[in-house]
Design a protein around this motif. Sequence first.
Motif, PDB file in Angstrom:
ATOM      1  N   GLY A 250      58.941  30.837  64.283  1.00  0.00           N
ATOM      2  CA  GLY A 250      59.308  30.792  65.701  1.00  0.00           C
ATOM      3  C   GLY A 250      60.252  29.653  66.007  1.00  0.00           C
ATOM      4  O   GLY A 250      61.217  29.812  66.771  1.00  0.00           O
ATOM      5  N   LEU A 251      59.997  28.490  65.401  1.00  0.00           N
ATOM      6  CA  LEU A 251      60.879  27.329  65.623  1.00  0.00           C
ATOM      7  C   LEU A 251      62.282  27.598  65.088  1.00  0.00           C
ATOM      8  O   LEU A 251      63.283  27.274  65.751  1.00  0.00           O
ATOM      9  N   VAL A 252      62.359  28.196  63.906  1.00  0.00           N
ATOM     10  CA  VAL A 252      63.675  28.549  63.345  1.00  0.00           C
ATOM     11  C   VAL A 252      64.375  29.546  64.263  1.00  0.00           C
ATOM     12  O   VAL A 252      65.598  29.475  64.458  1.00  0.00           O
ATOM     13  N   GLY A 253      63.608  30.455  64.843  1.00  0.00           N
ATOM     14  CA  GLY A 253      64.199  31.407  65.776  1.00  0.00           C
ATOM     15  C   GLY A 253      64.825  30.726  66.974  1.00  0.00           C
ATOM     16  O   GLY A 253      65.903  31.111  67.432  1.00  0.00           O
ATOM     17  N   VAL A 254      64.160  29.697  67.480  1.00  0.00           N
ATOM     18  CA  VAL A 254      64.724  28.942  68.614  1.00  0.00           C
ATOM     19  C   VAL A 254      66.012  28.235  68.185  1.00  0.00           C
ATOM     20  O   VAL A 254      67.015  28.239  68.908  1.00  0.00           O
ATOM     21  N   LEU A 255      65.997  27.629  66.997  1.00  0.00           N
ATOM     22  CA  LEU A 255      67.180  26.906  66.513  1.00  0.00           C
ATOM     23  C   LEU A 255      68.369  27.833  66.305  1.00  0.00           C
ATOM     24  O   LEU A 255      69.527  27.409  66.403  1.00  0.00           O
ATOM     25  N   LEU A 256      68.076  29.105  65.988  1.00  0.00           N
ATOM     26  CA  LEU A 256      69.160  30.071  65.752  1.00  0.00           C
ATOM     27  C   LEU A 256      69.497  30.888  67.006  1.00  0.00           C
ATOM     28  O   LEU A 256      70.270  31.840  66.914  1.00  0.00           O
ATOM     29  N   SER A 257      68.961  30.510  68.132  1.00  0.00           N
ATOM     30  CA  SER A 257      69.181  31.311  69.343  1.00  0.00           C
ATOM     31  C   SER A 257      70.651  31.374  69.727  1.00  0.00           C
ATOM     32  O   SER A 257      71.081  32.329  70.386  1.00  0.00           O
ATOM     33  N   PHE A 258      71.446  30.399  69.273  1.00  0.00           N
ATOM     34  CA  PHE A 258      72.864  30.388  69.658  1.00  0.00           C
ATOM     35  C   PHE A 258      73.670  31.510  69.017  1.00  0.00           C
ATOM     36  O   PHE A 258      74.782  31.799  69.457  1.00  0.00           O
TER      37      PHE A 258
END
Length: 334
Positions: A250-258
């Motif tokens: 989930g954290l990686v997903g937030v970091l890749l949201s861009f």
Amino acid sequence: MYGLLRTLTTTQQIGALFIAVFGVLTLVTVYAFARGLREPDGDDPAVLLAHEAAVQEHKRFWSLLKTSWFMATVFWVGWALGDTVATVLFAIVAFFALREFITLSPTRRGDHRSLVLAFFVVLPLQFIIVGLRRFDLFTVFIPVYVFLALPVASALANDPQRFLERNAKLQWGIMVCVYGMSHVPALLLLDFPGHRGKGAFLVFYLVFVVQTCMIVQHLVGRRFAHAPVAPLVSQSFQWPSWFAGVGVGGLVGVLLSFITPFQPGQALGMALLACVAGSLGHLVMKALKRDRGVTSWGMQGLSVTGAGGLLDRVDALCFAAPVFFHSARWYFDL
């Protein structure tokens, strides 16, 4: 860095993304290869036992790494050759995944016409419908029409022995291998407002967060072992490592949201959904392998790495892709 990416065209952005992915995979591969060259420090039985455990751990990590290389290569080839070729490529992956599933599922002569329909009618039609972007039809084609039609074909074969069990296995294989996998190219073709032509980012996002979840779950489970949740199915599925894997995914997903059309909060929700679906789907496929008495879908179950078959490499994606696709369509009203 982000400003520089925004100045690039979509094609250049996706190309840069793949360069970064293959660069990271190369570094990790070199590191894993170097660790694999280590020799035991002495002839003490305890040292040899620890070295053997390290070798087995290295084999499991190597199998995860090969899965990552396989998935990255498939997506790169699919993106480089265009949407149509990508859809065909994933259809081929689905074909061989279904073949592995059926190979380990006992069938009878009365199943032959259903199998022919599954491989040479249902599978191509599902991916043709995806390629035509008829998303409303492709979401119900297998769960509704194929679900009702295949048992009719089996009944016409005049073989009632274990009829329900045989048909359930075939339906299950089609749902996981064909229906699940067909949602990956569908993501490539899904147009978000203001995000047109960037479906490859969504596929990358899905694969990266799910694969990160699986790797973190594996590593945490090995480093901080706890009692397995379902020991007869999997010794490695433990709640602490599962929560760690899902959380990091989930954290990686937030970091890749861009790279996605999602806001950070939306990206967190989508990544968690994908990780939960993928990791639990992987557990379900392990239960099926235990039922069949094999450790791998490939090599007729002779592999001991746990990831010797194509289906071993894509099973989490087969569960995560439909959940991710339909959640995105529902939430963004696409």
